[in-house]
Write a protein that holds these residues in place. Structure first.
Motif, PDB file in Angstrom:
ATOM      1  N   PRO A  71      -6.501   1.300  -1.148  1.00 54.28           N
ATOM      2  CA  PRO A  71      -6.190   2.734  -1.054  1.00 54.28           C
ATOM      3  C   PRO A  71      -5.285   3.181  -2.211  1.00 54.28           C
ATOM      4  O   PRO A  71      -4.583   2.379  -2.793  1.00 54.28           O
ATOM      5  N   PHE A  72      -5.314   4.471  -2.492  1.00 55.56           N
ATOM      6  CA  PHE A  72      -4.492   5.066  -3.553  1.00 55.56           C
ATOM      7  C   PHE A  72      -4.634   4.286  -4.864  1.00 55.56           C
ATOM      8  O   PHE A  72      -3.664   3.776  -5.436  1.00 55.56           O
ATOM      9  N   ALA A  73      -5.875   4.252  -5.321  1.00 55.47           N
ATOM     10  CA  ALA A  73      -6.202   3.481  -6.526  1.00 55.47           C
ATOM     11  C   ALA A  73      -5.521   4.050  -7.769  1.00 55.47           C
ATOM     12  O   ALA A  73      -5.321   3.326  -8.750  1.00 55.47           O
ATOM     13  N   ASP A  74      -5.166   5.340  -7.744  1.00 62.85           N
ATOM     14  CA  ASP A  74      -4.474   5.913  -8.910  1.00 62.85           C
ATOM     15  C   ASP A  74      -2.986   5.583  -8.913  1.00 62.85           C
ATOM     16  O   ASP A  74      -2.283   5.929  -9.868  1.00 62.85           O
ATOM     17  N   VAL A  75      -2.504   4.981  -7.846  1.00 60.22           N
ATOM     18  CA  VAL A  75      -1.061   4.783  -7.691  1.00 60.22           C
ATOM     19  C   VAL A  75      -0.670   3.307  -7.736  1.00 60.22           C
ATOM     20  O   VAL A  75       0.270   2.928  -8.437  1.00 60.22           O
ATOM     21  N   GLY A  76      -1.367   2.478  -6.993  1.00 62.07           N
ATOM     22  CA  GLY A  76      -0.945   1.079  -6.835  1.00 62.07           C
ATOM     23  C   GLY A  76      -1.387   0.151  -7.956  1.00 62.07           C
ATOM     24  O   GLY A  76      -0.539  -0.422  -8.663  1.00 62.07           O
ATOM     25  N   PRO A  77      -2.695  -0.029  -8.151  1.00 63.89           N
ATOM     26  CA  PRO A  77      -3.149  -1.062  -9.098  1.00 63.89           C
ATOM     27  C   PRO A  77      -2.828  -0.707 -10.553  1.00 63.89           C
ATOM     28  O   PRO A  77      -2.644   0.467 -10.890  1.00 63.89           O
ATOM     29  N   THR A  78      -2.793  -1.723 -11.380  1.00 61.49           N
ATOM     30  CA  THR A  78      -2.617  -1.546 -12.825  1.00 61.49           C
ATOM     31  C   THR A  78      -3.624  -2.440 -13.519  1.00 61.49           C
ATOM     32  O   THR A  78      -3.926  -3.536 -13.031  1.00 61.49           O
ATOM     33  N   ILE A  79      -4.141  -1.953 -14.643  1.00 66.15           N
ATOM     34  CA  ILE A  79      -5.058  -2.794 -15.428  1.00 66.15           C
ATOM     35  C   ILE A  79      -4.264  -3.973 -16.012  1.00 66.15           C
ATOM     36  O   ILE A  79      -3.169  -3.782 -16.550  1.00 66.15           O
ATOM     37  N   ILE A  80      -4.782  -5.166 -15.850  1.00 58.41           N
ATOM     38  CA  ILE A  80      -4.082  -6.366 -16.332  1.00 58.41           C
ATOM     39  C   ILE A  80      -4.091  -6.356 -17.864  1.00 58.41           C
ATOM     40  O   ILE A  80      -5.157  -6.241 -18.482  1.00 58.41           O
ATOM     41  N   PRO A  81      -2.919  -6.470 -18.482  1.00 57.66           N
ATOM     42  CA  PRO A  81      -2.899  -6.500 -19.954  1.00 57.66           C
ATOM     43  C   PRO A  81      -3.749  -7.659 -20.489  1.00 57.66           C
ATOM     44  O   PRO A  81      -3.812  -8.718 -19.859  1.00 57.66           O
ATOM     45  N   ASP A  82      -4.355  -7.447 -21.639  1.00 57.17           N
ATOM     46  CA  ASP A  82      -5.243  -8.470 -22.210  1.00 57.17           C
ATOM     47  C   ASP A  82      -4.542  -9.812 -22.419  1.00 57.17           C
ATOM     48  O   ASP A  82      -5.154 -10.868 -22.319  1.00 57.17           O
ATOM     49  N   TRP A  83      -3.258  -9.748 -22.744  1.00 51.37           N
ATOM     50  CA  TRP A  83      -2.523 -10.975 -23.092  1.00 51.37           C
ATOM     51  C   TRP A  83      -2.089 -11.783 -21.866  1.00 51.37           C
ATOM     52  O   TRP A  83      -1.618 -12.906 -21.994  1.00 51.37           O
ATOM     53  N   MET A  84      -2.270 -11.203 -20.676  1.00 50.45           N
ATOM     54  CA  MET A  84      -1.725 -11.856 -19.480  1.00 50.45           C
ATOM     55  C   MET A  84      -2.750 -12.779 -18.807  1.00 50.45           C
ATOM     56  O   MET A  84      -3.903 -12.405 -18.616  1.00 50.45           O
ATOM     57  N   ASP A  85      -2.311 -13.973 -18.436  1.00 49.09           N
ATOM     58  CA  ASP A  85      -3.177 -14.918 -17.712  1.00 49.09           C
ATOM     59  C   ASP A  85      -3.423 -14.424 -16.286  1.00 49.09           C
ATOM     60  O   ASP A  85      -2.545 -13.814 -15.675  1.00 49.09           O
ATOM     61  N   ASP A  86      -4.579 -14.775 -15.744  1.00 46.27           N
ATOM     62  CA  ASP A  86      -4.886 -14.405 -14.363  1.00 46.27           C
ATOM     63  C   ASP A  86      -3.859 -14.975 -13.385  1.00 46.27           C
ATOM     64  O   ASP A  86      -3.444 -14.321 -12.439  1.00 46.27           O
ATOM     65  N   GLU A  87      -3.467 -16.232 -13.621  1.00 44.88           N
ATOM     66  CA  GLU A  87      -2.535 -16.857 -12.664  1.00 44.88           C
ATOM     67  C   GLU A  87      -1.153 -16.220 -12.734  1.00 44.88           C
ATOM     68  O   GLU A  87      -0.457 -16.108 -11.729  1.00 44.88           O
ATOM     69  N   ASP A  88      -0.753 -15.778 -13.929  1.00 45.11           N
ATOM     70  CA  ASP A  88       0.511 -15.033 -14.016  1.00 45.11           C
ATOM     71  C   ASP A  88       0.362 -13.691 -13.300  1.00 45.11           C
ATOM     72  O   ASP A  88       1.256 -13.254 -12.566  1.00 45.11           O
ATOM     73  N   ALA A  89      -0.786 -13.051 -13.515  1.00 41.56           N
ATOM     74  CA  ALA A  89      -1.006 -11.724 -12.919  1.00 41.56           C
ATOM     75  C   ALA A  89      -0.965 -11.789 -11.395  1.00 41.56           C
ATOM     76  O   ALA A  89      -0.341 -10.944 -10.741  1.00 41.56           O
ATOM     77  N   VAL A  90      -1.610 -12.793 -10.823  1.00 43.02           N
ATOM     78  CA  VAL A  90      -1.655 -12.841  -9.353  1.00 43.02           C
ATOM     79  C   VAL A  90      -0.258 -13.105  -8.790  1.00 43.02           C
ATOM     80  O   VAL A  90       0.117 -12.563  -7.748  1.00 43.02           O
ATOM     81  N   LEU A  91       0.548 -13.864  -9.501  1.00 45.32           N
ATOM     82  CA  LEU A  91       1.912 -14.108  -9.009  1.00 45.32           C
ATOM     83  C   LEU A  91       2.827 -12.912  -9.230  1.00 45.32           C
ATOM     84  O   LEU A  91       3.909 -12.834  -8.648  1.00 45.32           O
ATOM     85  N   LEU A  92       2.380 -11.986 -10.065  1.00 49.99           N
ATOM     86  CA  LEU A  92       3.173 -10.765 -10.274  1.00 49.99           C
ATOM     87  C   LEU A  92       2.858  -9.700  -9.227  1.00 49.99           C
ATOM     88  O   LEU A  92       3.393  -8.596  -9.282  1.00 49.99           O
TER      89      LEU A  92
ATOM     90  N   VAL B  44       0.894  -1.164   0.000  1.00 51.09           N
ATOM     91  CA  VAL B  44       0.000   0.000   0.000  1.00 51.09           C
ATOM     92  C   VAL B  44       0.930   1.212   0.000  1.00 51.09           C
ATOM     93  O   VAL B  44       1.813   1.303   0.862  1.00 51.09           O
ATOM     94  N   PHE B  45       0.778   2.119  -0.958  1.00 53.57           N
ATOM     95  CA  PHE B  45       1.703   3.265  -0.988  1.00 53.57           C
ATOM     96  C   PHE B  45       1.048   4.489  -1.608  1.00 53.57           C
ATOM     97  O   PHE B  45       0.166   4.367  -2.454  1.00 53.57           O
ATOM     98  N   CYS B  46       1.532   5.674  -1.149  1.00 52.91           N
ATOM     99  CA  CYS B  46       0.860   6.931  -1.521  1.00 52.91           C
ATOM    100  C   CYS B  46       1.358   7.515  -2.826  1.00 52.91           C
ATOM    101  O   CYS B  46       0.671   8.285  -3.474  1.00 52.91           O
ATOM    102  N   GLY B  47       2.606   7.197  -3.198  1.00 50.40           N
ATOM    103  CA  GLY B  47       3.160   7.722  -4.449  1.00 50.40           C
ATOM    104  C   GLY B  47       3.751   9.115  -4.334  1.00 50.40           C
ATOM    105  O   GLY B  47       4.330   9.610  -5.314  1.00 50.40           O
ATOM    106  N   SER B  48       3.654   9.757  -3.159  1.00 51.70           N
ATOM    107  CA  SER B  48       4.083  11.159  -3.095  1.00 51.70           C
ATOM    108  C   SER B  48       5.032  11.486  -1.946  1.00 51.70           C
ATOM    109  O   SER B  48       5.552  12.596  -1.898  1.00 51.70           O
ATOM    110  N   CYS B  49       5.272  10.579  -1.038  1.00 49.08           N
ATOM    111  CA  CYS B  49       6.123  10.909   0.107  1.00 49.08           C
ATOM    112  C   CYS B  49       7.605  10.870  -0.295  1.00 49.08           C
ATOM    113  O   CYS B  49       7.945  10.541  -1.438  1.00 49.08           O
TER     114      CYS B  49
END
Lengths: 202, 382
Positions: free
Chosen positions: B138-159, B88-93
């Motif tokens: 928290p800080f939804a504009d900073v932490g999460p990323t949209i999963i690329p279409d080509w990426m498997d869910d299981e690869d994504a969760v391990l990333l 969890v991180f704010c991106g600005s400190c």
């Protein structure tokens, strides 16, 4: 090889490794490694559109490390402190910094008080704690508990017998303490009754 | 919603909890579609991390779909499929501005020595985690990323943790071409660290563990040379023997607080909580490397003191490097490696467990049953 200036030879050359292992050396250049150098000042790259984040409402006095200048603008709201364990936690945060062993040891003690208290309270609910389902021990039967251990050179087998002791220990100790307490109460009640009979007869 | 709930050491269950609300304008609520149990979750499960409260929901490896966003969120919208770094991180400190997202100063009131982590006790901020149907991000504009279409869910969760942490551990080793790298631990992080060491040009990669099935995975998945430390009287001496009595150039501790190999250290740390962890792997790392080497530590330890052989580290002139992984910083490069086929994170997944059976999942992973390397958690609502 004697202790000379040479680096011991490797079994495979870089070219052989590149041919055998997919991607060998693609990050050989440290500039391609995302965490090199360790600190890279780039405040615009994170997606943050604030200098300092807006503050989340504080719905109860949120415990915090006394090494912080103020309550951080964002924080978790899981499990507010409650009861005896909560008082212990608040004291640990208020009185001792993270540098002090007392801070952490009180928090660990509070964790044990919390879990014991929660177990006892669970018996007053419609869903008491169930050591069979909550420890997942049934998977020993469904997921090859014996075969996973038998004939295997596993270092953890030496201490796994301690797990049931750690899980059941507080219950056994609690039971013994409760039994001893009950016995003492019965004894003192019995002695009191005998004394009153003596008083009445005399 | 259904959520995993901690009931005390070695005890968890699934309970109905309220769906978390938006608490800050930059929050998102994510419906979890897949999660995982991390080796470091076992430290919580075993009651080793201070301020782990009954009722807390664990889980810092998860992906999902955005259900709701706060008023200031600009980069995500309802319905987006996202992967969420464990930090969890704010991106600005001060720290985030320098890329040290795992050391964010604005998200953890409970401690200054660690940043915020989902579902990882109040010592890491008191955030409920993703072993649930919904989670507050928290800080939804900073932490999460949209999963690329080509990426498997299981690869994504391990990333979201294991793969980047292993990759980061290899980076902390400052590997140069031809280095001999020894990785302690053939769990998920160790496997990814070993695999990543090759990407950085290692000349030899050695993996040490005591579980034969995991060493087998280290050989096939990470092309590593492996040793089972239970087969040697003293694994450090063996490491010296196979490195011309100099020692390895780099060691990576990918085990952390529950290391086996020394009964007293393990029992004092992992069972009786008398130290922050059992530093057996770390001590072996210190003693197995050559003088002037680098020891990278990505195994997790608790905040209490541990009996580390610091004198040997000083006298050998070692560089000790360590941190929690700043996951998002690793993603662009790791995405390339996954797309190019250099890394296939989901290759280490062994178990897929419904959320309602998560207690069994924890026991299987903790007791190392059934060849378990990486268990995934699938919520009912997914």
């Amino acid at each position: 090889m004697a202790y000379t200036a040479e680096k011991p030879a490797l079994a495979e050359t870089s070219d052989q490794l590149r041919a055998r292992i997919p991607g060998w050396g693609v990050d050989l250049d440290p500039r391609d490694r995302p965490s090199v150098p360790r600190e890279r000042f780039d405040p615009g790259s994170s997606g943050a559109h604030w200098d300092f984040p807006e503050r989340q409402p504080e719905k109860w006095p949120r415990e915090r490390s006394n090494e912080h200048k103020f309550l951080t603008p964002v924080f978790g709201t899981s499990c507010p402190p409650k009861g005896v364990s909560g008082a212990m936690r608040k004291y640990a945060y208020k009185r001792f910094s993270e540098a002090r062993a007392a801070h952490w040891l009180i928090l660990v003690a509070a964790d044990r008080v919390d879990s014991l208290g929660s177990h006892f309270r669970s018996f007053l609910t419609l869903r008491p704690d169930n050591p069979i389902t909550e420890t997942g021990i049934r998977s020993e039967l469904t997921h090859h508990g014996l075969a996973s251990r038998m004939g295997k050179k596993r270092a953890d087998l030496a201490h796994q017998p301690l797990d049931p002791v750690i899980i059941a220990g507080p219950w056994v100790l609690g039971g013994v303490a409760a039994y001893a307490g009950l016995k003492r109460v019965r004894k003192s009640v019995g002695r009191g009754a005998a004394q009153s009979r003596v008083t009445i007869t005399s | 919603m259904q959520a995993m709930v901690y009931r005390g050491p070695y005890k968890i269950r699934v309970e109905n909890k309220d769906i978390p609300p938006i608490e800050h304008p930059n929050d998102a609520i994510v419906r979890v579609t897949m999660g995982a149990i991390c080796g470091s979750d076992l430290h919580l499960y075993h009651g080793m991390i201070p301020d782990t409260r009954v009722g807390h929901t664990f889980g810092h490896e998860f992906i999902g779909v955005v259900e709701e966003v706060g008023s200031s969120v600009q980069n995500l919208k309802r319905g987006d499929r996202v992967m969420v770094p464990f930090n969890v991180f704010c991106g600005s400190c001060f720290f985030c501005a320098r890329g040290l997202y795992s050391n964010c100063h604005n998200v953890n009131p409970n401690a200054t020595a660690v940043g915020g982590i989902y579902g990882y006790s109040h010592t890491c901020g008191g955030y409920d985690g993703g072993q649930a149907e919904f989670v507050r991000v928290p800080f939804a504009d900073v932490g999460p990323t949209i999963i690329p279409d080509w990426m498997d869910d299981e690869d994504a969760v391990l990333l979201t943790d294991a793969c980047p942490t292993g990759y980061f551990g290899a980076q902390l080793g400052d590997i140069v071409e031809g280095d001999v790298v020894v990785v302690f631990g053939a769990g998920p992080v160790g496997l990814f660290a070993a695999k990543s060491a090759w990407l950085m040009g290692a000349g030899r990669v050695i993996v040490i563990d005591h579980l034969e099935y995991r060493l087998e995975k280290a050989r096939t998945f990470a092309h590593a040379e492996t040793y089972n430390f239970t087969e040697y009287d003293d694994i450090v001496v063996h490491m010296k023997k196979i490195t011309d009595h100099l020692g390895a150039d780099v060691a990576i501790d990918a085990v952390g607080a529950e290391a086996d190999g020394n009964f007293l250290q393990h029992v004092a740390g992992a069972k009786f909580k008398l130290q922050g962890g059992s530093p057996v792997a770390l001590n072996w790392a210190i003693d197995s490397v050559r003088k002037g080497a680098t020891v990278s530590v990505v195994g997790a330890y608790g905040p209490i003191f541990s009996a580390v052989k610091f004198g040997d580290a000083v006298n050998k002139g070692l560089t000790l490097r360590m941190n929690q992984c700043p996951v998002k910083r690793q993603w662009p490069r790791l995405f390339e490696h996954v797309r190019n086929g250099y890394l296939k994170p989901s290759d280490i997944v062994t178990h897929r467990i419904p959320l309602e059976h998560i207690a069994e999942g924890y026991h299987i992973f903790s007791a190392k049953l059934d060849g378990c390397i990486k268990p995934l958690i699938v919520p009912n609502a997914a």
